[in-house]
Design a protein around this motif. Structure first.
Motif, PDB file in Angstrom:
ATOM      1  N   UNK A 103       0.906  -1.084  -0.063  1.00  0.00           N
ATOM      2  CA  UNK A 103      -0.015   0.090  -0.038  1.00  0.00           C
ATOM      3  C   UNK A 103       0.780   1.142   0.131  1.00  0.00           C
ATOM      4  N   UNK A 104       2.112   1.348   0.936  1.00  0.00           N
ATOM      5  CA  UNK A 104       2.898   2.402   0.950  1.00  0.00           C
ATOM      6  C   UNK A 104       3.559   2.786  -0.431  1.00  0.00           C
ATOM      7  N   UNK A 105       3.881   1.468  -1.003  1.00  0.00           N
ATOM      8  CA  UNK A 105       4.697   1.842  -2.509  1.00  0.00           C
ATOM      9  C   UNK A 105       3.676   2.159  -3.497  1.00  0.00           C
ATOM     10  N   UNK A 152       0.027  16.388   0.886  1.00  0.00           N
ATOM     11  CA  UNK A 152       1.236  17.175   1.159  1.00  0.00           C
ATOM     12  C   UNK A 152       1.702  18.028  -0.091  1.00  0.00           C
ATOM     13  N   UNK A 153       1.216  17.703  -1.234  1.00  0.00           N
ATOM     14  CA  UNK A 153       1.606  18.538  -2.460  1.00  0.00           C
ATOM     15  C   UNK A 153       3.192  18.116  -2.643  1.00  0.00           C
ATOM     16  N   UNK A 154       3.477  16.773  -2.378  1.00  0.00           N
ATOM     17  CA  UNK A 154       5.156  16.296  -2.773  1.00  0.00           C
ATOM     18  C   UNK A 154       4.937  15.061  -3.609  1.00  0.00           C
ATOM     19  N   UNK A 155       5.759  15.146  -4.694  1.00  0.00           N
ATOM     20  CA  UNK A 155       5.675  14.074  -5.716  1.00  0.00           C
ATOM     21  C   UNK A 155       6.212  12.922  -4.973  1.00  0.00           C
ATOM     22  N   UNK A 156       5.346  12.261  -4.511  1.00  0.00           N
ATOM     23  CA  UNK A 156       5.882  10.684  -4.071  1.00  0.00           C
ATOM     24  C   UNK A 156       6.492   9.906  -4.796  1.00  0.00           C
ATOM     25  N   UNK A 157       6.283  10.006  -6.195  1.00  0.00           N
ATOM     26  CA  UNK A 157       6.736   9.182  -7.310  1.00  0.00           C
ATOM     27  C   UNK A 157       8.290   9.593  -7.231  1.00  0.00           C
ATOM     28  N   UNK A 158       8.829  10.760  -7.051  1.00  0.00           N
ATOM     29  CA  UNK A 158      10.137  11.116  -7.159  1.00  0.00           C
ATOM     30  C   UNK A 158      10.771  10.387  -5.882  1.00  0.00           C
ATOM     31  N   UNK A 159       9.972  10.334  -4.736  1.00  0.00           N
ATOM     32  CA  UNK A 159      10.628   9.644  -3.434  1.00  0.00           C
ATOM     33  C   UNK A 159      10.717   8.312  -4.001  1.00  0.00           C
ATOM     34  N   UNK A 160      10.263   7.463  -4.629  1.00  0.00           N
ATOM     35  CA  UNK A 160      10.487   6.203  -5.009  1.00  0.00           C
ATOM     36  C   UNK A 160      11.738   6.146  -6.155  1.00  0.00           C
ATOM     37  N   UNK A 161      11.662   6.953  -6.909  1.00  0.00           N
ATOM     38  CA  UNK A 161      12.703   7.087  -7.894  1.00  0.00           C
ATOM     39  C   UNK A 161      14.109   7.400  -7.134  1.00  0.00           C
ATOM     40  N   UNK A 162      14.066   8.577  -6.194  1.00  0.00           N
ATOM     41  CA  UNK A 162      15.489   8.650  -5.734  1.00  0.00           C
ATOM     42  C   UNK A 162      15.884   7.590  -4.600  1.00  0.00           C
ATOM     43  N   UNK A 163      14.781   6.710  -4.212  1.00  0.00           N
ATOM     44  CA  UNK A 163      15.082   5.708  -3.218  1.00  0.00           C
ATOM     45  C   UNK A 163      15.936   4.590  -4.116  1.00  0.00           C
ATOM     46  N   UNK A 212      16.869  -4.068   7.743  1.00  0.00           N
ATOM     47  CA  UNK A 212      16.371  -5.121   7.213  1.00  0.00           C
ATOM     48  C   UNK A 212      14.699  -4.792   7.274  1.00  0.00           C
ATOM     49  N   UNK A 213      14.577  -3.338   7.242  1.00  0.00           N
ATOM     50  CA  UNK A 213      13.050  -3.032   7.148  1.00  0.00           C
ATOM     51  C   UNK A 213      12.707  -2.368   5.689  1.00  0.00           C
ATOM     52  N   UNK A 214      11.950  -2.980   5.024  1.00  0.00           N
ATOM     53  CA  UNK A 214      11.606  -2.781   3.539  1.00  0.00           C
ATOM     54  C   UNK A 214      10.702  -1.688   3.487  1.00  0.00           C
ATOM     55  N   UNK A 215      10.827  -0.717   2.589  1.00  0.00           N
ATOM     56  CA  UNK A 215       9.841   0.129   2.454  1.00  0.00           C
ATOM     57  C   UNK A 215       8.384  -0.064   2.560  1.00  0.00           C
ATOM     58  N   UNK A 216       7.817   0.420   3.713  1.00  0.00           N
ATOM     59  CA  UNK A 216       6.282   0.147   3.987  1.00  0.00           C
ATOM     60  C   UNK A 216       6.118  -0.837   5.053  1.00  0.00           C
ATOM     61  N   UNK A 255      -4.479  15.220   9.507  1.00  0.00           N
ATOM     62  CA  UNK A 255      -3.208  14.987   8.369  1.00  0.00           C
ATOM     63  C   UNK A 255      -2.267  13.893   8.966  1.00  0.00           C
ATOM     64  N   UNK A 256      -1.541  14.345  10.016  1.00  0.00           N
ATOM     65  CA  UNK A 256      -0.490  13.365  10.417  1.00  0.00           C
ATOM     66  C   UNK A 256      -0.873  12.109  10.684  1.00  0.00           C
ATOM     67  N   UNK A 257      -2.208  11.969  11.297  1.00  0.00           N
ATOM     68  CA  UNK A 257      -2.656  10.826  11.591  1.00  0.00           C
ATOM     69  C   UNK A 257      -3.046   9.863  10.304  1.00  0.00           C
ATOM     70  N   UNK A 258      -3.595  10.604   9.382  1.00  0.00           N
ATOM     71  CA  UNK A 258      -3.947   9.773   8.129  1.00  0.00           C
ATOM     72  C   UNK A 258      -2.502   9.215   7.452  1.00  0.00           C
ATOM     73  N   UNK A 259      -1.459  10.276   7.440  1.00  0.00           N
ATOM     74  CA  UNK A 259      -0.266  10.198   6.839  1.00  0.00           C
ATOM     75  C   UNK A 259       0.567   8.899   7.360  1.00  0.00           C
ATOM     76  N   UNK A 260       0.318   9.038   8.912  1.00  0.00           N
ATOM     77  CA  UNK A 260       1.054   7.745   9.625  1.00  0.00           C
ATOM     78  C   UNK A 260       0.415   6.413   9.269  1.00  0.00           C
ATOM     79  N   UNK A 261      -0.839   6.224   9.367  1.00  0.00           N
ATOM     80  CA  UNK A 261      -1.585   5.149   8.878  1.00  0.00           C
ATOM     81  C   UNK A 261      -1.329   4.709   7.436  1.00  0.00           C
ATOM     82  N   UNK A 262      -1.220   5.663   6.677  1.00  0.00           N
ATOM     83  CA  UNK A 262      -0.819   5.302   5.329  1.00  0.00           C
ATOM     84  C   UNK A 262       0.543   4.882   5.119  1.00  0.00           C
ATOM     85  N   UNK A 263       1.405   5.189   6.123  1.00  0.00           N
ATOM     86  CA  UNK A 263       2.860   4.868   5.907  1.00  0.00           C
ATOM     87  C   UNK A 263       2.958   3.627   6.597  1.00  0.00           C
TER      88      UNK A 263
END
Ligand SMILES: [Zn+2]
Length: 468
Positions: A7-9, A21-32, A153-157, A177-185
């Motif tokens: 779900x996170x990915x 957040x107005x942040x390009x999350x796909x960019x985070x995946x690419x940079x990772x 040893x922690x994979x993303x998500x 927003x933080x609550x939703x964010x932490x749940x979604x992460x």
């Protein structure tokens, strides 16, 4: 119900980050993906990468920030004259005092400047600071975080818990927003004000139910938690590892936390100004620098033993507010074999870092208060330029304060009381204020920002010394 790593990915980063957040999350995946590869670059390739970024940063800062234009002029140089890291080391370091005094001139002032938010910290030396952070830096810090967590040893998500500090600004919309964010992460995020046995036992039970694979917290909070687990004989969550951050991690603390939770501790070094700087890998032999993001220097101090010196950092990403040769206020030293880690990653290593130290403050009922909360009270009160908090009796906290111009001790005392009422509730302590000219960090042991003159070492310390 936890959402699962997929779900996170697939959902959180690509779809929710842009909306919430107005942040390009796909960019985070690419940079990772990029950082996973670049951690194996040979040192020569890494130096070239860093140098390209430094050149770009210098040109940008010279053009858009009056402060850096003057700084380069002061050594009679233009960006083109700085041809390598040796020349770069001639640029005078940026101090916290300069950052405090020249915020506007440090920020990118060009008409097409990247938008930025103003962040706030008190950092490790008791001087409250404001500084700008842009989205490009934010996305890179997040991507790097996932790279570092993979060393544990922690994979993303994967399920991850935080025992963190909360600050006194209360904004309902942000909280939601933080609550939703932490749940979604897939994260459990707990703000801990009071580290009572009851609160810690409840959090412990929640982390067991959540099946958290990783816990990130502050060293002193981990020590209090470990102590409670031992005394109350609690079962522990199935952690793969624990990240200790924010304060210096001493060997006896590491040993006690590892023994208590049956997993390894990973030390993480960073600050609010530039993000995570270095992180321990599975070899547990020093901290690898996050070299793709931060160029780190150590200025050895002849008065200190073993090559120990000031840690200077240059943020290679934050164009909205360049940090060039920034004096972190922490001390560190190079590993004797910086690039030869058994894990195979050539990222250079620090042997150790001596950062801030918090003593544990307890109220008159013996309840431990999270050090970051005390820090928030001191650095957040209006009129405070720098502070140190000293507990001399169970009822009483003395704040030594360097005042901002125009503020009296009475005004600052009222502001401290107000701030603490929001953070920890009314009447927990008597406060007093002593105005001072400066709070000098001691070269040997760093500034002790939160000092207890009454509390014995936490019981955890005693366990260690009796067993060794
Ligand atoms: Zn390593």
């Amino acid at each position: 119900m936890a959402p699962g790593a997929w779900f996170v990915r697939r959902i959180t980063y690509p779809l929710l980050f842009p909306v919430l957040l107005g942040v390009r999350g796909r960019e985070i995946l690419r940079l990772h993906r990029h950082y996973r590869e670049s951690q194996h670059w040979d040192p020569e390739r890494m130096r070239q990468w860093q140098w390209q970024r430094v050149e770009r940063l210098l040109t940008h800062a010279h053009t858009n920030s009056p402060f850096y234009r003057r700084r380069l002029e002061s050594i009679g140089a233009e960006p083109g004259d700085i041809r390598g890291f040796e020349d770069f080391a001639r640029i005078p370091p940026l101090t916290r005092e300069e950052l405090q005094a020249h915020l506007e001139e440090l920020l990118d002032q060009s008409p097409n400047a990247v938008p930025h938010g103003i962040h706030f910290t008190s950092g490790s030396t008791g001087t409250p600071l404001r500084f700008g952070v842009d989205t490009a830096r934010y996305t890179r810090v997040r991507a790097m975080l996932h790279r570092n967590q993979e060393w544990i040893g922690l994979a993303m998500g994967d399920r991850h818990a935080y025992l963190w500090a909360a600050f006194s600004e209360r904004d309902i919309r942000k909280t939601l927003l933080h609550r939703i964010g932490h749940w979604a992460m897939n994260q459990l995020f707990h703000c801990v004000y009071d580290l009572t046995d009851e609160a810690l036992a409840e959090l412990n039970a929640q982390m067991i139910r959540h099946r958290s694979k990783l816990l990130t917290s502050f060293t002193s909070t981990l020590m209090t938690y470990a102590d409670a687990v031992r005394r109350l004989d609690l079962p522990t969550p199935p952690f793969l590892g624990i990240i200790s951050t924010g304060e210096t991690l001493f060997p006896h603390q590491r040993e006690l936390i590892e023994e208590t939770f049956g997993c390894r501790v990973f030390d993480r070094y960073g600050n609010m100004e530039v993000g995570d700087i270095a992180h321990e890998c599975e070899a547990h032999d020093g901290l690898h620098l996050n070299e793709e993001r931060v160029y780190t220097e150590i200025q050895p101090d002849p008065e200190l033993p073993g090559g120990l010196g000031d840690i200077l950092v240059t943020d290679l990403d934050n164009m909205s507010m360049p940090f060039i040769r920034y004096v972190t206020g922490d001390l560190g030293r190079w590993h004797s074999d910086p690039t030869g880690c058994p894990c195979g990653r050539p990222l250079r290593r620090l042997a150790d870092v001596q950062g801030r130290r918090y003593d544990i403050i307890r109220d008159r009922n013996g309840t431990a208060i999270n050090g970051l909360v005390i820090e928030d009270i001191g650095s957040g009160a209006e009129g405070v330029a720098a502070f140190q908090c000293v507990q001399r009796s169970p009822e009483h906290l003395l704040f030594r304060i360097v005042p901002r111009p125009g503020f009296t001790a009475e005004q600052i005392l009222a502001n401290l009381r107000e701030r603490s009422k929001i953070s920890i509730g009314p009447d927990r302590f008597e406060f007093s204020v002593e105005l001072v000219d400066a709070i000098a960090p001691s070269k040997s042991g760093k500034l002790r920002q939160i000092v207890s003159e009454i509390s014995p070492a936490p019981r955890g310390d005693g366990l260690h010394s009796s067993s060794s």
